[in-house]
Write a protein that holds these residues in place. Structure first.
Motif, mmCIF file in Angstrom:
data_model
loop_
_atom_site.group_PDB
_atom_site.id
_atom_site.type_symbol
_atom_site.label_atom_id
_atom_site.label_comp_id
_atom_site.label_asym_id
_atom_site.label_seq_id
_atom_site.Cartn_x
_atom_site.Cartn_y
_atom_site.Cartn_z
ATOM 1 N N LEU A 103 29.997 41.579 43.959
ATOM 2 C CA LEU A 103 28.823 41.786 43.747
ATOM 3 C C LEU A 103 28.153 41.529 42.929
ATOM 4 O O LEU A 103 26.374 42.813 43.355
ATOM 5 N N GLY A 104 28.173 41.453 41.818
ATOM 6 C CA GLY A 104 27.114 41.190 41.030
ATOM 7 C C GLY A 104 26.588 39.885 40.635
ATOM 8 O O GLY A 104 26.384 39.244 42.053
ATOM 9 N N ASN A 105 25.334 39.795 40.355
ATOM 10 C CA ASN A 105 24.453 38.608 40.122
ATOM 11 C C ASN A 105 24.284 38.295 38.165
ATOM 12 O O ASN A 105 22.929 38.611 38.073
ATOM 13 N N SER A 165 34.585 42.780 36.649
ATOM 14 C CA SER A 165 35.481 43.160 37.591
ATOM 15 C C SER A 165 34.141 43.190 39.000
ATOM 16 O O SER A 165 34.801 42.916 39.795
ATOM 17 N N GLN A 166 32.738 43.471 38.786
ATOM 18 C CA GLN A 166 32.043 43.296 39.828
ATOM 19 C C GLN A 166 31.922 42.015 40.715
ATOM 20 O O GLN A 166 31.561 41.706 41.190
ATOM 21 N N LEU A 167 31.473 40.910 39.065
ATOM 22 C CA LEU A 167 31.480 39.559 40.010
ATOM 23 C C LEU A 167 32.594 38.790 40.276
ATOM 24 O O LEU A 167 32.545 38.547 41.148
ATOM 25 N N GLU A 168 33.729 39.505 39.861
ATOM 26 C CA GLU A 168 34.883 39.504 40.506
ATOM 27 C C GLU A 168 35.038 39.628 42.224
ATOM 28 O O GLU A 168 35.744 38.974 43.047
ATOM 29 N N SER A 169 34.052 40.655 42.108
ATOM 30 C CA SER A 169 34.370 41.217 43.579
ATOM 31 C C SER A 169 33.089 40.501 44.774
ATOM 32 O O SER A 169 32.944 40.694 45.543
ATOM 33 N N GLN A 211 26.929 34.242 45.166
ATOM 34 C CA GLN A 211 27.403 35.470 44.761
ATOM 35 C C GLN A 211 29.362 35.366 45.402
ATOM 36 O O GLN A 211 30.241 35.632 43.870
ATOM 37 N N ALA A 270 33.155 34.304 42.129
ATOM 38 C CA ALA A 270 33.908 35.330 42.509
ATOM 39 C C ALA A 270 35.167 34.912 42.602
ATOM 40 O O ALA A 270 35.888 35.115 41.599
ATOM 41 N N SER A 292 34.053 46.088 32.908
ATOM 42 C CA SER A 292 33.312 46.093 34.316
ATOM 43 C C SER A 292 31.982 45.582 35.127
ATOM 44 O O SER A 292 32.057 45.743 36.421
ATOM 45 N N THR A 293 31.552 44.583 34.217
ATOM 46 C CA THR A 293 30.542 43.551 34.936
ATOM 47 C C THR A 293 30.934 42.793 35.124
ATOM 48 O O THR A 293 31.158 42.046 36.348
#
Length: 200
Positions: free
Chosen positions: A62-64, A56-60, A23, A27, A53-54
């Motif tokens: 936090l996403g999968n 943004s989460q991936l760049e943080s 992850q 990011a 928002s998806t």
């Protein structure tokens, strides 16, 4: 595997000398490639047809992300899929069976593990594929000039252009245009393959 994303058996590192999680690698790569392209979060999200928002989460970290999401982001950024999951830092890389940055499809029992990304002076990516019978993996066309090469390791599968796939068994090799819609349908449990995506 309806949710897709990174496989549960993925180790913290993608190879020797790497301690980042898959992850985190995604990011860092997304931020790097978006900055290089001079694109906003909104524009990349629009091009990839995903929510801002998806992204943004991936760049943080936090996403999968699923395999489909990463392909879409690679196309949106104009970079190979491998550039989004590789640390770009190893000189010696060892990936044992069952290890490596494994990314699952959101729509099929299909897991792609990046084995050898394309170095700067070449244009090819190498993957280990693990697939099960059921919903096939149907891929939208990749960048113009892409050719895919598949060698079946175990099991059997229908592979190639969606309109005219070919049944392959252990040791069989097939090359086909990756810039057309194509399919990988496992016909036996535990089907494995090596896939080389070549960009020209």
């Amino acid at each position: 595997m309806a949710s897709g994303g990174f496989g549960s058996g993925v180790p913290d590192g993608a190879g020797i000398g790497t301690e980042q999680s898959p992850q985190k690698l995604v990011a860092v790569a997304l931020k790097r490639e978006r900055t290089r392209a001079g694109l906003s979060l909104s524009e990349v999200a629009r091009r990839a047809d995903i929510a801002k928002s998806t992204l943004s989460q991936l760049e943080s970290g936090l996403g999968n992300p699923s395999l489909e999401t990463l392909w879409a982001l690679g196309n949106a950024l104009g970079v190979p899929f491998s550039q989004l999951v590789d640390s770009q830092a190893q000189t010696v890389q060892l990936i044992r069976a069952g290890e490596g940055p494994a990314i699952a499809s959101a729509n099929a029992s299909y897991i792609a593990t990046l084995l050898a990304p394309s170095p700067p002076n070449a244009r090819r990516d190498l993957y280990r594929i693990v697939a099960e019978p059921g919903e096939p993996r149907i891929s939208t066309p990749h960048a113009r000039g892409t050719t895919e090469h598949v060698v079946i390791g175990t099991g059997r599968a229908e592979v190639g252009p969606t309109a005219d796939p070919i049944e392959l068994g252990p040791g069989d090799y097939l090359a086909y245009p990756g810039d057309e819609e194509h399919i990988f349908r496992a016909l036996e449990p535990g089907t494995t393959a090596i896939l080389v995506s070549e960009h020209t």
